[in-house]
Design a protein around this motif. Structure first.
Motif, short mmCIF file in Angstrom:
data_model
loop_
_atom_site.label_atom_id
_atom_site.label_comp_id
_atom_site.label_asym_id
_atom_site.label_seq_id
_atom_site.Cartn_x
_atom_site.Cartn_y
_atom_site.Cartn_z
N ASN A 78 0.83 -1.21 0.00
CA ASN A 78 0.00 0.00 0.00
C ASN A 78 0.87 1.26 0.00
O ASN A 78 2.06 1.20 0.29
N LYS A 79 0.25 2.38 -0.30
CA LYS A 79 0.90 3.70 -0.31
C LYS A 79 2.04 3.75 -1.35
O LYS A 79 3.11 4.31 -1.07
N ILE A 80 1.78 3.17 -2.54
CA ILE A 80 2.83 3.16 -3.58
C ILE A 80 3.05 4.56 -4.15
O ILE A 80 4.04 4.80 -4.85
N ASP A 81 2.12 5.50 -3.84
CA ASP A 81 2.29 6.87 -4.35
C ASP A 81 3.11 7.74 -3.40
O ASP A 81 3.26 8.94 -3.64
N ARG A 82 3.66 7.15 -2.35
CA ARG A 82 4.53 7.92 -1.45
C ARG A 82 5.81 8.30 -2.18
O ARG A 82 6.36 7.49 -2.93
N PRO A 83 6.32 9.49 -1.96
CA PRO A 83 7.57 9.87 -2.65
C PRO A 83 8.77 9.01 -2.25
O PRO A 83 9.71 8.84 -3.03
N ASP A 84 8.73 8.47 -1.03
CA ASP A 84 9.87 7.64 -0.58
C ASP A 84 9.56 6.15 -0.68
O ASP A 84 10.15 5.33 0.03
N ALA A 85 8.62 5.77 -1.54
CA ALA A 85 8.27 4.34 -1.70
C ALA A 85 9.45 3.58 -2.28
O ALA A 85 10.16 4.07 -3.17
N ARG A 86 9.68 2.37 -1.78
CA ARG A 86 10.75 1.48 -2.28
C ARG A 86 10.14 0.09 -2.46
O ARG A 86 10.42 -0.83 -1.69
N VAL A 87 9.32 -0.03 -3.49
CA VAL A 87 8.42 -1.17 -3.64
C VAL A 87 9.17 -2.50 -3.77
O VAL A 87 8.85 -3.47 -3.08
N GLN A 88 10.16 -2.55 -4.65
CA GLN A 88 10.85 -3.83 -4.89
C GLN A 88 11.59 -4.31 -3.64
O GLN A 88 11.57 -5.50 -3.31
N GLU A 89 12.24 -3.38 -2.94
CA GLU A 89 12.96 -3.77 -1.71
C GLU A 89 11.98 -4.29 -0.66
O GLU A 89 12.26 -5.29 0.03
N VAL A 90 10.82 -3.63 -0.53
CA VAL A 90 9.81 -4.07 0.45
C VAL A 90 9.30 -5.46 0.09
O VAL A 90 9.13 -6.32 0.96
N LEU A 91 9.09 -5.72 -1.20
CA LEU A 91 8.62 -7.04 -1.65
C LEU A 91 9.65 -8.12 -1.26
O LEU A 91 9.28 -9.19 -0.75
N ASN A 92 10.93 -7.81 -1.46
CA ASN A 92 11.99 -8.77 -1.07
C ASN A 92 12.02 -8.99 0.44
O ASN A 92 12.21 -10.12 0.90
N GLU A 93 11.79 -7.91 1.20
CA GLU A 93 11.77 -8.03 2.67
C GLU A 93 10.61 -8.92 3.11
O GLU A 93 10.74 -9.69 4.07
N VAL A 94 9.46 -8.82 2.42
CA VAL A 94 8.30 -9.65 2.78
C VAL A 94 8.59 -11.12 2.47
O VAL A 94 8.28 -12.01 3.27
N TYR A 95 9.22 -11.39 1.31
CA TYR A 95 9.60 -12.78 0.99
C TYR A 95 10.54 -13.33 2.06
O TYR A 95 10.40 -14.47 2.51
N ASP A 96 11.53 -12.51 2.49
CA ASP A 96 12.45 -12.93 3.56
C ASP A 96 11.69 -13.25 4.84
O ASP A 96 12.01 -14.21 5.54
N LEU A 97 10.66 -12.42 5.13
CA LEU A 97 9.86 -12.62 6.35
C LEU A 97 9.10 -13.95 6.27
O LEU A 97 9.06 -14.70 7.24
N PHE A 98 8.50 -14.25 5.11
CA PHE A 98 7.77 -15.51 4.94
C PHE A 98 8.72 -16.70 5.16
O PHE A 98 8.37 -17.66 5.85
N ILE A 99 9.91 -16.62 4.57
CA ILE A 99 10.87 -17.73 4.70
C ILE A 99 11.32 -17.86 6.15
O ILE A 99 11.45 -18.96 6.70
N ASP A 100 11.55 -16.69 6.80
CA ASP A 100 11.97 -16.68 8.20
C ASP A 100 10.92 -17.32 9.11
O ASP A 100 11.24 -17.93 10.13
N LEU A 101 9.64 -17.19 8.74
CA LEU A 101 8.54 -17.74 9.55
C LEU A 101 8.18 -19.16 9.12
O LEU A 101 7.12 -19.68 9.51
N ASP A 102 9.04 -19.80 8.32
CA ASP A 102 8.84 -21.20 7.88
C ASP A 102 7.50 -21.38 7.17
O ASP A 102 6.73 -22.31 7.49
N ALA A 103 7.20 -20.50 6.23
CA ALA A 103 5.95 -20.63 5.47
C ALA A 103 6.00 -21.88 4.60
O ALA A 103 7.07 -22.27 4.10
#
Length: 613
Positions: A139-164
């Motif tokens: 969400n909030k992709i229209d923010r001037p400081d949005a870093r969408v691709q990095e956030v997506l990678n961080e979420v994937y790391d979080l899923f793996i960290d939580l043994d999804a």
């Protein structure tokens, strides 16, 4: 799926989807629900709808946060989508845990700039444990400081960290701006409306499973009340059907069974509840006419009384003592002042709030209230004072346990986001509170993210100090991380208190003379009593002062006598700041119109003095 194991693998209703919106605080959950409601055609074209329509209590609107989980429903094509909006603060985690029992999928909202934060991890862990289908919404992709691709990678790391599980990693990703009401499946294609999000919910979230022909089983996950209908149970039907006039059995938590009759049945549509005559497996409904029903109980068939598994909720980590106000001013403001009234109100809170516990103390005038954090307990106190209660509360204390003969205490994961110039002072502050840094990330934007592990008691009183040191620009979030051996003593407030030594009315002349001694908390002409704290001493010792002293009038004229009294504006402490500020020998007196700080022992000659160290 977990519900499939309990209810069989048949699809209960292909035209239903049950989904919860989960995220960290302030990532845009309630704003997204607003946009979903508007674009589903629930409201008339000329209907006036408040912003953040789901936050419907005064306290939620004032603070801009969601405190209670709430249900709504929208129609898209032929499908009814039941949506549950959940709170983002870790303190209200009990609301999230019981909500997840009603749904088959979750929309995981993540801010395009901030990325996954502690509560994102908490809510996602709970969802993955229940084998719910996730949909990632950045969400909030229209923010001037949005870093969408990095956030997506961080979420994937979080899923793996939580043994999804493997299938949980294959989640759809949507890029949205909830405020603009747009969503897209790709960053290259700008979104026009929320249709892609509706489509993703229908395609990815499985229909509810259950058997409409089996005996009735409905799990109560939330409560409401009405002046006309009494207590209303909100929950999901896992098996069977229910109609108005049916006789049902309520399977209590203590294994007793109570037989009753369904007098009213409601379903959700937008912000309203509509009368229905019957409902079947897969539906989220409200039942009226059932006395003394509580969260976690099962409403079952009158003949086949099989209860559902009880909703598991994490245990509380913070406690406070709620007591009857013993100040000389008690009873002047409030309507409810006795211990019986306070106890009845806390018992009512226990019905709808699964993460709070109340324990008796040595005296009937005081009760020990245990919760998830300072914020949760201060919201409860604020709700009570608005209802007309007068009470006094102690400093928050942590809940300890004994494991293998050793005392263990709750430890929190603390994430701090500050400007680079303040990182040194913040690290030093957390260090004095027994915190240890685990990670430090600098994205090159001028701000630094610091991760710490810190004892929960180290956070008591930290927020005010942290905001002062960072000039109000720092952001802090914390989440329960586990239990660790006792970390040792943590220094309390370094300054003493200025304490009124007699009853009377504060005068401008006395305040003017005392200003150089420290910071004053009260205005002139405010009534005071012996033992009431009227300010903070600049030194570490407590000081008894005469705040009611008046200027002596004489008939002699002198050039210095008419010197103007210039007062520095007082530092007005709100409820949360007062609770954080006090020490163990002090209490906060809460009334509908005033918040006062006082010593536990009011009489100066009986009170142990806090000496300079």
């Amino acid at each position: 799926m977990l519900t499939a194991q309990k209810t069989g693998s048949t699809i209960a209703n292909a035209f239903r989807r049950n989904v919860a919106i989960i995220a960290h605080v302030d990532h845009g959950k309630t704003t997204l629900v607003d946009a979903l409601l508007h674009q589903s055609g629930i409201f008339r074209a000329n209907e006036r709808v408040a912003e953040r329509a789901m936050d419907n209590t005064d306290l939620e609107r004032e603070r801009g946060i969601t405190i209670l989980a709430k249900n709504t429903a929208v129609h898209y094509q032929d499908v009814l989508i039941n949506i549950v909006d959940t709170p983002g603060h870790a303190d209200f985690g009990g609301e999230v845990e019981r909500t997840l029992a009603m749904v088959d999928g979750v929309l995981l909202l993540v801010d395009a700039s901030e990325g996954p934060l502690p509560q994102t991890r908490f809510v996602l862990r709970k969802a993955l444990e229940r084998r719910l289908t996730p949909i990632l919404v950045i969400n909030k992709i229209d923010r001037p400081d949005a870093r969408v691709q990095e956030v997506l990678n961080e979420v994937y790391d979080l899923f793996i960290d939580l043994d999804a599980a493997e299938e949980q990693l294959d989640f759809p990703v949507l890029y949205t701006s909830a405020r603009a009401g747009t969503s897209s499946t790709s960053m290259d294609v700008p979104g026009e409306d929320l249709r892609p999000l509706f489509d993703a919910i229908i395609e990815s979230v499985p229909p509810p499973k259950g058997d409409p022909e089996a005996p009735l089983q409905m799990l109560v996950a939330n409560l409401d009340s009405s002046d006309y209908l009494g207590r209303i149970a909100i929950g999901r039907i896992f098996n069977g059907k229910i109609k108005i006039g049916d006789n049902v059995a309520v399977c209590k938590l203590d294994r007793r069974v109570h037989e009753t009759k369904v007098t009213k049945l409601f379903a959700f549509e937008g912000l309203k509840r509509i009368d229905i005559t019957e409902a079947a497996a897969g539906d989220i409904v409200c039942l009226a006419g059932i006395e003394d029903v509580t969260i976690g109980e099962t409403i079952a068939d009158i003949e086949f009384r099989v209860p559902m598994p009880v909703i598991a909720v994490d245990e509380p980590t913070v406690s406070m003592i709620f007591g009857v106000s013993t100040s000389p001013m008690s009873g002047r403001d409030g309507q409810y002042v006795t211990s019986r009234q306070i106890k009845d109100r806390l018992d009512r809170e226990l019905l709808g709030n699964v993460s709070i516990r109340v324990e008796p103390t040595d005296t009937p005038e005081q009760m020990k209230v245990l919760g998830r954090g300072e914020l949760q307990l201060s919201i409860l106190i604020e709700m009570m004072r608005r209802e007309g209660f007068e009470l006094q509360v102690s400093r928050p204390d942590i809940v300890t346990k004994e494991v293998n003969g050793k005392i263990v205490e709750p430890v929190e994961e603390l994430v701090i986001d500050v400007a680079e110039e303040f990182q040194g002072v913040v690290i030093a502050q957390v260090g004095t509170r027994r915190g240890t840094m685990t990670k430090m990330v600098n994205n090159g934007s001028g701000r630094v993210r610091l991760d710490f592990r810190i004892p929960a008691r180290g956070l008591i009183g930290f927020r005010g100090q942290f905001l002062t040191e960072t000039k109000g620009t720092g952001i802090m979030n914390h989440l329960f991380a586990g239990w660790e051996p006792w970390h040792g003593a943590i220094a309390s407030r370094a300054t003493g208190a200025l304490v009124a030594d007699r009853e009377g009315v504060a005068t401008a002349f006395a305040i003017w003379n005392l200003q150089e001694r420290g910071e004053i908390f009260i205005d002139p002409a405010q009534p005071v009593y012996e033992g009431m704290i009227i300010g903070e001493n600049a030194r570490s010792a407590d000081m008894d002062v005469n705040i009611t002293k008046e200027k002596k009038q004489t008939n002699m004229r002198a050039s210095s006598a008419d010197e103007a009294v210039r007062l520095i504006p007082p530092r007005k402490l709100g409820l949360e700041q007062a609770i954080e500020w006090i020490n163990d020998d002090e209490l906060v007196e809460v009334t509908p119109h005033n918040i006062r700080i006082r010593k536990r022992v009011l009489a100066a000659n009986q009170r142990p003095k806090r000496q300079a160290e």
